[in-house]
Design a protein around this motif. Structure first.
Motif, short mmCIF file in Angstrom:
data_model
loop_
_atom_site.label_atom_id
_atom_site.label_comp_id
_atom_site.label_asym_id
_atom_site.label_seq_id
_atom_site.Cartn_x
_atom_site.Cartn_y
_atom_site.Cartn_z
N LEU A 95 130.85 -186.56 1.06
CA LEU A 95 129.50 -186.62 1.63
C LEU A 95 128.94 -185.24 1.98
CD1 LEU A 95 129.86 -189.75 3.95
CD2 LEU A 95 128.65 -189.59 1.77
N TYR A 96 129.80 -184.35 2.47
CA TYR A 96 129.27 -183.10 3.01
C TYR A 96 129.57 -181.88 2.14
CZ TYR A 96 128.47 -185.88 7.18
OH TYR A 96 128.04 -186.84 8.06
N ARG A 97 130.57 -181.93 1.33
CA ARG A 97 130.91 -180.75 0.55
C ARG A 97 130.71 -180.95 -0.94
NH1 ARG A 97 136.31 -178.25 3.50
NH2 ARG A 97 135.45 -178.19 5.60
N VAL A 99 139.27 -188.44 5.24
CA VAL A 99 139.09 -187.04 4.84
C VAL A 99 138.38 -186.95 3.50
CG1 VAL A 99 140.31 -184.94 4.15
CG2 VAL A 99 141.07 -186.22 6.17
N ILE A 100 138.79 -187.83 2.55
CA ILE A 100 138.15 -187.82 1.23
C ILE A 100 136.67 -188.17 1.34
CG2 ILE A 100 138.12 -188.98 -1.00
CD1 ILE A 100 141.13 -189.27 -0.77
N VAL A 106 147.41 -193.47 5.18
CA VAL A 106 146.48 -193.77 4.09
C VAL A 106 145.04 -193.82 4.60
CG1 VAL A 106 145.81 -195.52 2.41
CG2 VAL A 106 148.23 -194.97 2.72
N THR A 107 144.85 -194.41 5.77
CA THR A 107 143.50 -194.48 6.34
C THR A 107 142.95 -193.09 6.63
OG1 THR A 107 144.04 -196.62 7.34
CG2 THR A 107 142.12 -195.44 8.23
N LYS A 159 135.33 -182.45 -5.48
CA LYS A 159 136.16 -183.46 -6.14
C LYS A 159 137.11 -184.10 -5.13
CE LYS A 159 139.12 -184.04 -10.19
NZ LYS A 159 139.80 -183.34 -11.30
N ALA A 160 137.23 -185.40 -5.24
CA ALA A 160 138.09 -186.13 -4.30
C ALA A 160 139.54 -185.66 -4.43
CB ALA A 160 138.01 -187.62 -4.56
#
Length: 281
Positions: free
Chosen positions: A152-154, A146-147, A140-141, A157-158
């Protein structure tokens, strides 16, 4: 019977002593000359007894008269010695009567303080399910990181996070949890006796269906008793379970109100039966 034939009226039962909730076959037998008008017995109610089935009236004609026979299946939810009353019917405008019949209705006794017989004690099984918790937390962490990076950079959508599927309880674990939850509700002290016995009944039915693959939810309590008789339960505990299921029927259908001691006793019987069936299944 012919023109000189007599009218004979007879009532009989297949047994005169039963346990509460057991069935009795009441047979009504009438013989009369041919051509006589007949008015059958009034079978709306019988004090202290209930009708389970009213069979059709079978007739047989002969050169000497005519015979009528009807079989009725009855039961009693009241303990004591009761009389099936005299029944009346008419033949040719004249009233005839059957004999009254006595029936002893009793509860079965069971000693619940005795040790289990020929059944292994319950063994604790180590719970290894918690060994996966660190891996789940780590996964989960990682997904969360990754989300966050993608947001932040791309500016995309989560990615939805899959929810871990809850571990399904065993039939025994589910039944024990349900019994404890029922006990915590303290329904008898709140006057909810019917809800209390319905809960006990449903917990046993769900356990039997999951553990023994018996379609218990589609059966009456009497049918369930017959199905459970095929299991390798000790006779003493099986009889106690049968009495508890019949008591549940008394509460639900006959508005019977057991005492505090009976409520605790029947809770223990259901709990003991589930433990017993779990060990021998």
């Amino acid at each position: 019977m012919g023109t000189n034939a007599q009218v004979l009226v007879k009532a009989s039962i297949d047994r005169d002593k039963i346990l509460v909730g057991d069935s009795i076959v009441l047979t009504l037998d009438v013989r009369a000359p041919l051509g006589e008008d007949l008015s059958w017995f009034n079978l709306d109610t019988l004090p202290h007894f209930e009708f389970l089935d009213k069979g059709k009236i079978d007739t047989v004609e002969g050169v000497d008269g005519k015979k009528w026979v009807q079989q009725l299946v009855i039961t009693s939810y009241d303990s004591g010695y009761w009389q099936i009353p005299i029944l009346s019917m008419k033949v040719g405008g004249k009233t005839y009567y059957s004999d009254s019949l006595g029936v002893q209705v009793t509860y079965a006794n069971a000693d619940l303080s005795a040790d289990y017989k020929d059944i292994k004690e319950i063994e604790d099984v180590p719970n290894t399910d918690t060994n996966y918790i660190p891996w789940i937390i780590g996964a989960v962490t990682l997904v969360a990181i990754v989300i966050l990076v993608l947001l932040l950079y791309r500016k995309k959508k989560a990615i939805p996070v899959a929810v871990p599927v809850a571990v399904k309880l065993t039939p025994f674990e589910e039944a024990m949890q349900a019994l404890e939850a029922l006990r915590q509700k303290d329904l008898p002290h709140k006057g909810a006796i019917k809800e209390y016995y319905t809960g006990l009944n449903d917990i046993l039915r769900v356990f039997v269906q999951r553990k023994l693959n018996i379609a218990s939810r589609e059966k009456t309590n009497e049918e369930l008793i017959i199905a459970l008789k095929k299991q390798r339960m000790h006779e003493e505990y099986f009889q106690a379970l049968s009495d508890a299921l019949r008591m549940a029927d008394f509460v639900k259908f006959a508005r019977y109100e057991p005492g505090i001691a009976d409520n605790e006793k029947n809770f223990t019987i259901i709990e003991t039966a589930i433990k017993t069936l779990n060990n021998i299944a």
